[in-house]
Design an enzyme around this catalytic site. Structure first.
Site, PDB file in Angstrom:
ATOM      1  CD  GLU A  97       9.724 -28.327 -43.006  1.00 20.46           C
ATOM      2  OE1 GLU A  97       8.898 -28.912 -42.304  1.00 20.46           O
ATOM      3  OE2 GLU A  97      10.854 -28.811 -43.265  1.00 20.46           O
TER       4      GLU A  97
HETATM    5  C1  TNX Z   1       9.047 -32.264 -44.093  1.00 20.51           C
HETATM    6  S1  TNX Z   1       8.559 -32.278 -47.043  1.00 20.51           S
HETATM    7  C2  TNX Z   1      10.165 -31.823 -44.778  1.00 20.51           C
HETATM    8  C3  TNX Z   1      11.451 -32.539 -44.618  1.00 20.51           C
HETATM    9  C4  TNX Z   1      11.367 -33.609 -43.572  1.00 20.51           C
HETATM   10  C5  TNX Z   1      10.069 -34.361 -43.717  1.00 20.51           C
HETATM   11  C6  TNX Z   1       9.927 -35.518 -42.779  1.00 20.51           C
HETATM   12  C7  TNX Z   1       9.455 -31.081 -46.897  1.00 20.51           C
HETATM   13  C8  TNX Z   1       9.481 -30.198 -48.036  1.00 20.51           C
HETATM   14  N1  TNX Z   1      10.128 -30.873 -45.754  1.00 20.51           N
HETATM   15  O1  TNX Z   1      12.471 -31.619 -44.314  1.00 20.51           O
HETATM   16  O2  TNX Z   1      12.451 -34.464 -43.727  1.00 20.51           O
HETATM   17  O3  TNX Z   1       8.996 -33.468 -43.505  1.00 20.51           O
HETATM   18  O4  TNX Z   1       8.797 -36.273 -43.065  1.00 20.51           O
END
Ligand code: TNX
Length: 539
Positions: A354
């Site tokens: 992300e």
């Molecule tokens: C996505 S899974 C994220 C996390 C969040 C989560 C909440 C991932 C690699 N990143 O930063 O906590 O969703 O469900």
């Protein structure tokens, strides 16, 4: 703030009545009712021959050939056993008799085991059993457990534990007459990687809580615990050369609570404890995004040289290390060096998810450079799916969590850990009435967590590219240990069978009946588990 009390409330008549009223109201308005779960038809858990989870590769139960444990029963180590075999045998003796039981002794070559004993034997010639497989025979006269490696012995002991009545989990009770039903079992896992992940950044839990999770994982033969040690909301591991990371960056959490962090001594202690349960700790320092806690602690990591305030919300994607400054790589090197130095095991997870504030090219170059830094400290790299487009080594492991570019990594011969959000995300709500958790990946009832095949879920991820499975528990809404347990149990149990058992042995109808018999065991262990209406729980 959400509390465990509210979790318990979510199943209460009051809340159910409210939900029912909402359903009626929405029907009356001609709208679609919220998703609800239909209770499964009644079924009898005593119909299954055993309640072993994950289900072993081959089981033959011989109920007439019961072994009885009494105060004279001994655990002994077969000839040739090493210190590890001794340790596993001691663990078994402790399960049977508590701390007061006799210490297991090692038989000399050719010595017959005492009558009616449990014999734990390490036999390297049984190499067909692999690292984690074992063979178990229970008869009226003896319990014989054999494995090629100590890991296999440990899993065999977990199977013995599950063949014993759940009263075994009440550590205080001693001098009981325990019965182990006759059985012949040959077992080995489908996947090498059977993991869980704890997000200790969004909310911090202490080392004792992590150890309890480790203990619960080992009952279900899980072997990797990934610790998400840093994120925007908190940095949770002391880095001696960068003390402000925890002093400042570890001082809060989601919602503005006190935060917290592991000292290096505590972290080493967790690693040692996990090792004693044959669980490998996988440390994650998420970068270049999810780094506000670090950016707030060291101004030089920001491109403008200005440290932002600490962050206690739950947005994602807004932070990044300044990838064009050398300071950043000096920082990454310090962090990786210190963490790598605390782990005897091979992995370092660099996050990589992300990142919205970099160009694709900047991002790829960062990933490639950090991969080299991690290699220079002797560790194998793991990263979330997003890292695949970078020019990374085929030996790097990619962790799939949503539609991503895993295919690129598979094309270069790389392996993938399967953590698909809609199946394995333990922070998703069970159903529309679950108080805790998020729902971006959907609602995940126990059956959803169980009924899938990691080697066939995605057309671009063939079975041969799958290293295993892992269930992350993100902690934006998860505060206390009871909350963790409620979200993880029993879905983590379902994931353990997805990771261990072959597709031929996989089946919801059998699983839910076996799982039903784990209710009293989990209760005896004090686990605050979700009483899913899909499971005919034994009271
Ligand atoms: C996505 S899974 C994220 C996390 C969040 C989560 C909440 C991932 C690699 N990143 O930063 O906590 O969703 O469900």
């Amino acid at each position: 703030m959400v509390t465990a009390d509210m979790v318990v409330l979510s199943g209460s008549p009051v809340v159910r009545t409210v939900v029912f009223a909402v359903v009626l109201a929405s029907l009356a308005c001609g709208r679609r009712a919220p998703v609800t779960t239909t209770p499964a038809p009644a079924a009898d858990p005593s119909r299954v021959a055993h309640a072993i989870v994950p289900v072993p590769a081959r089981v033959q139960m011989i109920p007439t050939d019961t072994f009885t444990v009494d105060s004279t029963t001994q655990v002994v180590v077969g000839p040739g056993g090493n210190a590890e075999a001794q340790r596993v045998a001691t663990y078994l003796a402790y399960l049977l008799a508590g701390p007061l039981g006799p210490a297991p002794r090692t038989l000399t070559a050719g010595e017959a085991p005492p009558p009616r004993s449990l014999v734990v034997t390490l036999d390297a010639t049984e190499s067909a059993l692999g690292l984690e497989g074992y063979e178990l025979a229970v008869t009226r006269d003896a319990v014989t457990l054999t494995a090629a490696q100590p890991n296999g012995l440990f899993y065999g002991v977990q199977t013995i534990r599950q063949l014993l009545p759940w009263s075994i989990e009440h550590r205080g009770a001693i001098n009981r007459r325990l019965r182990i039903p006759g059985a012949r079992i040959t077992d080995a896992p489908r996947f090498a990687w059977r993991g869980a992940m704890l997000d200790v950044s969004r909310h911090f839990i202490d080392a004792e809580a992590v150890k309890r999770y480790i203990d619960l994982m080992s009952l279900y033969k899980l072997n990797r615990l990934h610790l998400h040690l840093s994120d925007d909301q908190g940095w949770r591991i002391v880095i001696g050369s960068r003390p402000n990371l925890t002093e400042h960056g570890g001082s809060t959490q989601v919602g503005g609570g006190p935060g917290g962090y592991f000292t290096q001594a505590q972290f080493r202690d967790i690693v040692a404890y996990a090792t004693s349960r044959f669980i490998t700790i996988v440390p994650e320092i998420d970068m270049p995004g999810h780094t506000n806690a670090a950016l707030a602690s060291y101004a030089e990591l920001n491109c403008d040289g200005v440290a932002p305030p600490l962050y206690t919300g739950i947005r994602v994607g807004f932070s990044t290390l300044c990838v064009t400054k050398e300071d950043t790589y000096v920082f990454v090197n310090d962090v990786v060096r210190e963490i790598a130095g605390m782990l005897p095991t091979p992995y370092f997870h660099m996050g990589g998810d992300e990142v919205e504030k970099l160009t694709p090219d900047q991002y790829r170059r960062f990933v490639e450079r950090v991969e080299k830094i991690i290699h220079s400290h002797g560790k194998q790299v793991i990263g979330w799916g997003e890292i695949s487009p970078a020019n990374i080594s085929p030996a790097t492991i990619v962790q799939h969590w949503r539609r991503d570019s895993s295919a690129l990594h598979i094309a270069r011969g790389g392996k993938v850990i399967m953590s698909p959000g809609p199946k394995t995300y333990l922070d998703m709500k069970y159903d529309s009435t679950t108080v805790l958790g998020l729902r971006w990946a959907g609602l995940i009832e126990v059956r959803d967590a169980y009924d899938w095949n990691p080697g066939a879920l995605l057309p671009e991820v063939p079975d041969s590219a799958v290293l295993g499975v892992e269930a992350p528990l993100w902690a934006e809404t998860i505060v206390k240990l009871q909350d963790y347990e409620f979200m993880a149990f029993p879905r983590l149990v379902a994931i353990s069978e997805v990771g261990w058992s072959s597709t031929a042995n996989h089946g919801w109808d059998s699983f839910r009946l076996r799982l039903a018999r784990h209710g009293p065991r989990l209760s005896a262990l004090g686990v605050n588990f979700y009483r899913s209406p899909q499971v005919p729980w034994v009271q």
